[in-house]
Design a protein around this motif. Structure first.
Motif, PDB file in Angstrom:
ATOM      1  N   PRO A  25      46.875  28.439  45.263  1.00 56.23           N
ATOM      2  CA  PRO A  25      46.819  28.778  43.844  1.00 56.23           C
ATOM      3  C   PRO A  25      45.887  29.969  43.636  1.00 56.23           C
ATOM      4  O   PRO A  25      44.846  30.073  44.279  1.00 56.23           O
ATOM      5  N   ALA A  26      46.288  30.852  42.752  1.00 52.47           N
ATOM      6  CA  ALA A  26      45.505  32.061  42.482  1.00 52.47           C
ATOM      7  C   ALA A  26      45.312  32.218  40.982  1.00 52.47           C
ATOM      8  O   ALA A  26      46.053  31.649  40.188  1.00 52.47           O
ATOM      9  N   ALA A  27      44.321  32.994  40.624  1.00 52.57           N
ATOM     10  CA  ALA A  27      44.120  33.403  39.231  1.00 52.57           C
ATOM     11  C   ALA A  27      44.071  34.922  39.221  1.00 52.57           C
ATOM     12  O   ALA A  27      43.372  35.533  40.039  1.00 52.57           O
ATOM     13  N   VAL A  28      44.829  35.507  38.334  1.00 50.28           N
ATOM     14  CA  VAL A  28      44.846  36.957  38.167  1.00 50.28           C
ATOM     15  C   VAL A  28      44.356  37.243  36.750  1.00 50.28           C
ATOM     16  O   VAL A  28      44.957  36.792  35.776  1.00 50.28           O
ATOM     17  N   VAL A  29      43.262  37.987  36.653  1.00 53.19           N
ATOM     18  CA  VAL A  29      42.652  38.277  35.364  1.00 53.19           C
ATOM     19  C   VAL A  29      42.810  39.768  35.074  1.00 53.19           C
ATOM     20  O   VAL A  29      42.316  40.607  35.833  1.00 53.19           O
ATOM     21  N   TYR A  34      45.169  35.975  31.442  1.00 55.03           N
ATOM     22  CA  TYR A  34      44.905  35.198  32.652  1.00 55.03           C
ATOM     23  C   TYR A  34      46.258  34.674  33.103  1.00 55.03           C
ATOM     24  O   TYR A  34      47.005  34.127  32.296  1.00 55.03           O
ATOM     25  N   GLN A  35      46.565  34.839  34.388  1.00 54.25           N
ATOM     26  CA  GLN A  35      47.818  34.321  34.927  1.00 54.25           C
ATOM     27  C   GLN A  35      47.503  33.534  36.181  1.00 54.25           C
ATOM     28  O   GLN A  35      46.494  33.804  36.858  1.00 54.25           O
ATOM     29  N   PHE A  36      48.361  32.558  36.497  1.00 51.58           N
ATOM     30  CA  PHE A  36      48.064  31.637  37.582  1.00 51.58           C
ATOM     31  C   PHE A  36      49.243  31.502  38.551  1.00 51.58           C
ATOM     32  O   PHE A  36      49.884  30.457  38.632  1.00 51.58           O
ATOM     33  N   PRO A  37      49.518  32.557  39.314  1.00 49.95           N
ATOM     34  CA  PRO A  37      50.597  32.501  40.304  1.00 49.95           C
ATOM     35  C   PRO A  37      50.115  31.820  41.598  1.00 49.95           C
ATOM     36  O   PRO A  37      48.962  31.416  41.708  1.00 49.95           O
ATOM     37  N   GLY A  46      46.120  43.650  51.044  1.00 50.03           N
ATOM     38  CA  GLY A  46      46.844  43.218  49.858  1.00 50.03           C
ATOM     39  C   GLY A  46      47.456  41.848  50.035  1.00 50.03           C
ATOM     40  O   GLY A  46      47.208  41.151  51.014  1.00 50.03           O
ATOM     41  N   ALA A  47      48.284  41.484  49.058  1.00 54.39           N
ATOM     42  CA  ALA A  47      48.896  40.159  49.070  1.00 54.39           C
ATOM     43  C   ALA A  47      50.175  40.168  48.251  1.00 54.39           C
ATOM     44  O   ALA A  47      50.432  41.084  47.476  1.00 54.39           O
ATOM     45  N   LYS A  48      50.969  39.101  48.434  1.00 54.45           N
ATOM     46  CA  LYS A  48      52.148  38.887  47.608  1.00 54.45           C
ATOM     47  C   LYS A  48      51.904  37.630  46.785  1.00 54.45           C
ATOM     48  O   LYS A  48      51.439  36.618  47.301  1.00 54.45           O
ATOM     49  N   LEU A  49      52.234  37.723  45.500  1.00 56.22           N
ATOM     50  CA  LEU A  49      52.076  36.609  44.583  1.00 56.22           C
ATOM     51  C   LEU A  49      53.444  36.193  44.053  1.00 56.22           C
ATOM     52  O   LEU A  49      54.359  37.019  43.955  1.00 56.22           O
ATOM     53  N   ARG A  50      53.548  34.899  43.694  1.00 55.54           N
ATOM     54  CA  ARG A  50      54.807  34.374  43.149  1.00 55.54           C
ATOM     55  C   ARG A  50      54.482  33.529  41.925  1.00 55.54           C
ATOM     56  O   ARG A  50      53.573  32.699  41.970  1.00 55.54           O
ATOM     57  N   GLY A  51      55.226  33.718  40.862  1.00 54.04           N
ATOM     58  CA  GLY A  51      55.025  32.933  39.658  1.00 54.04           C
ATOM     59  C   GLY A  51      55.535  33.668  38.438  1.00 54.04           C
ATOM     60  O   GLY A  51      56.121  34.736  38.535  1.00 54.04           O
ATOM     61  N   SER A  52      55.287  33.068  37.290  1.00 50.26           N
ATOM     62  CA  SER A  52      55.702  33.686  36.042  1.00 50.26           C
ATOM     63  C   SER A  52      54.790  33.157  34.943  1.00 50.26           C
ATOM     64  O   SER A  52      54.515  31.967  34.909  1.00 50.26           O
ATOM     65  N   PRO A  53      54.300  34.030  34.111  1.00 56.41           N
ATOM     66  CA  PRO A  53      54.454  35.479  34.122  1.00 56.41           C
ATOM     67  C   PRO A  53      53.546  36.135  35.157  1.00 56.41           C
ATOM     68  O   PRO A  53      52.615  35.513  35.660  1.00 56.41           O
ATOM     69  N   LEU A  54      53.867  37.386  35.431  1.00 56.39           N
ATOM     70  CA  LEU A  54      53.058  38.208  36.328  1.00 56.39           C
ATOM     71  C   LEU A  54      52.602  39.451  35.576  1.00 56.39           C
ATOM     72  O   LEU A  54      53.266  39.893  34.638  1.00 56.39           O
ATOM     73  N   PRO A  55      51.465  40.034  35.985  1.00 54.49           N
ATOM     74  CA  PRO A  55      51.055  41.284  35.335  1.00 54.49           C
ATOM     75  C   PRO A  55      52.034  42.406  35.669  1.00 54.49           C
ATOM     76  O   PRO A  55      52.664  42.389  36.726  1.00 54.49           O
ATOM     77  N   PRO A  56      52.202  43.370  34.783  1.00 56.48           N
ATOM     78  CA  PRO A  56      53.131  44.471  35.049  1.00 56.48           C
ATOM     79  C   PRO A  56      52.637  45.414  36.150  1.00 56.48           C
ATOM     80  O   PRO A  56      51.441  45.499  36.428  1.00 56.48           O
ATOM     81  N   LEU A  62      41.572  41.360  38.507  1.00 61.65           N
ATOM     82  CA  LEU A  62      40.674  40.644  39.401  1.00 61.65           C
ATOM     83  C   LEU A  62      41.460  39.461  39.927  1.00 61.65           C
ATOM     84  O   LEU A  62      41.981  38.654  39.149  1.00 61.65           O
ATOM     85  N   LEU A  63      41.568  39.364  41.259  1.00 59.50           N
ATOM     86  CA  LEU A  63      42.250  38.248  41.905  1.00 59.50           C
ATOM     87  C   LEU A  63      41.208  37.255  42.384  1.00 59.50           C
ATOM     88  O   LEU A  63      40.231  37.630  43.036  1.00 59.50           O
ATOM     89  N   ARG A  64      41.433  35.985  42.063  1.00 63.65           N
ATOM     90  CA  ARG A  64      40.565  34.908  42.539  1.00 63.65           C
ATOM     91  C   ARG A  64      41.421  33.899  43.286  1.00 63.65           C
ATOM     92  O   ARG A  64      42.371  33.348  42.729  1.00 63.65           O
ATOM     93  N   VAL A  65      41.048  33.678  44.542  1.00 61.67           N
ATOM     94  CA  VAL A  65      41.709  32.674  45.378  1.00 61.67           C
ATOM     95  C   VAL A  65      40.617  31.997  46.182  1.00 61.67           C
ATOM     96  O   VAL A  65      40.012  32.619  47.067  1.00 61.67           O
ATOM     97  N   GLY A  66      40.332  30.734  45.872  1.00 63.82           N
ATOM     98  CA  GLY A  66      39.235  30.046  46.548  1.00 63.82           C
ATOM     99  C   GLY A  66      37.964  30.865  46.421  1.00 63.82           C
ATOM    100  O   GLY A  66      37.600  31.294  45.325  1.00 63.82           O
ATOM    101  N   PRO A  67      37.303  31.140  47.563  1.00 64.10           N
ATOM    102  CA  PRO A  67      36.057  31.905  47.516  1.00 64.10           C
ATOM    103  C   PRO A  67      36.256  33.422  47.390  1.00 64.10           C
ATOM    104  O   PRO A  67      35.303  34.160  47.205  1.00 64.10           O
ATOM    105  N   LEU A  68      37.502  33.878  47.475  1.00 63.29           N
ATOM    106  CA  LEU A  68      37.795  35.314  47.431  1.00 63.29           C
ATOM    107  C   LEU A  68      37.921  35.791  45.985  1.00 63.29           C
ATOM    108  O   LEU A  68      38.666  35.220  45.195  1.00 63.29           O
TER     109      LEU A  68
END
Length: 115
Positions: A25-29, A34-37, A46-56, A62-68
């Motif tokens: 699970p990720a948080a994109v701010v 705030y989105q949670f793909p 870099g990385a690939k994210l999946r979900g909806s909605p996504l930022p354009p 700012l990507l948050r994944v666990g401690p990252l």
């Protein structure tokens, strides 16, 4: 291969960093949301994210994944997936930590027959 217009084919530049499959699970701010793909793969760059909605495409976030926590830019969006490029390379120790956590989660999902 079929490439969409929103994600042009790479034809030059440095080789793409090796990507590790993960499921986290990720948080994109962004400045507006705030989105949670889910993060489905990661590399040092870099990385690939999946979900909806996504930022354009073109969004700074700012990507948050666990401690990252890392600043990034959305490079492409295709349906419910997007690719992000980190502003700075993820340190190898942090990358390994995220890869291990994501591999464990991916293994659990695959062993239970979910996709």
């Amino acid at each position: 291969m079929n490439f969409s217009p929103s994600r042009p084919r790479r034809t030059n530049g440095p080789p793409r960093a090796p990507r590790a499959p993960v499921l986290l699970p990720a948080a994109v701010v962004t400045m507006s949301a705030y989105q949670f793909p889910e993060m489905v793969d990661i590399s040092q760059a870099g990385a690939k994210l999946r979900g909806s909605p996504l930022p354009p495409k073109g969004s700074t976030a700012l990507l948050r994944v666990g401690p990252l926590e890392v600043l990034c830019r959305v490079m492409w969006v295709d349906g419910e997936q997007c690719g992000i490029r980190f502003d700075e390379a993820v340190p190898p120790k942090m990358l390994k930590q995220v890869e291990l956590a994501g591999a464990v989660a991916l293994e659990m999902v695959q062993s239970h027959g979910a996709t």
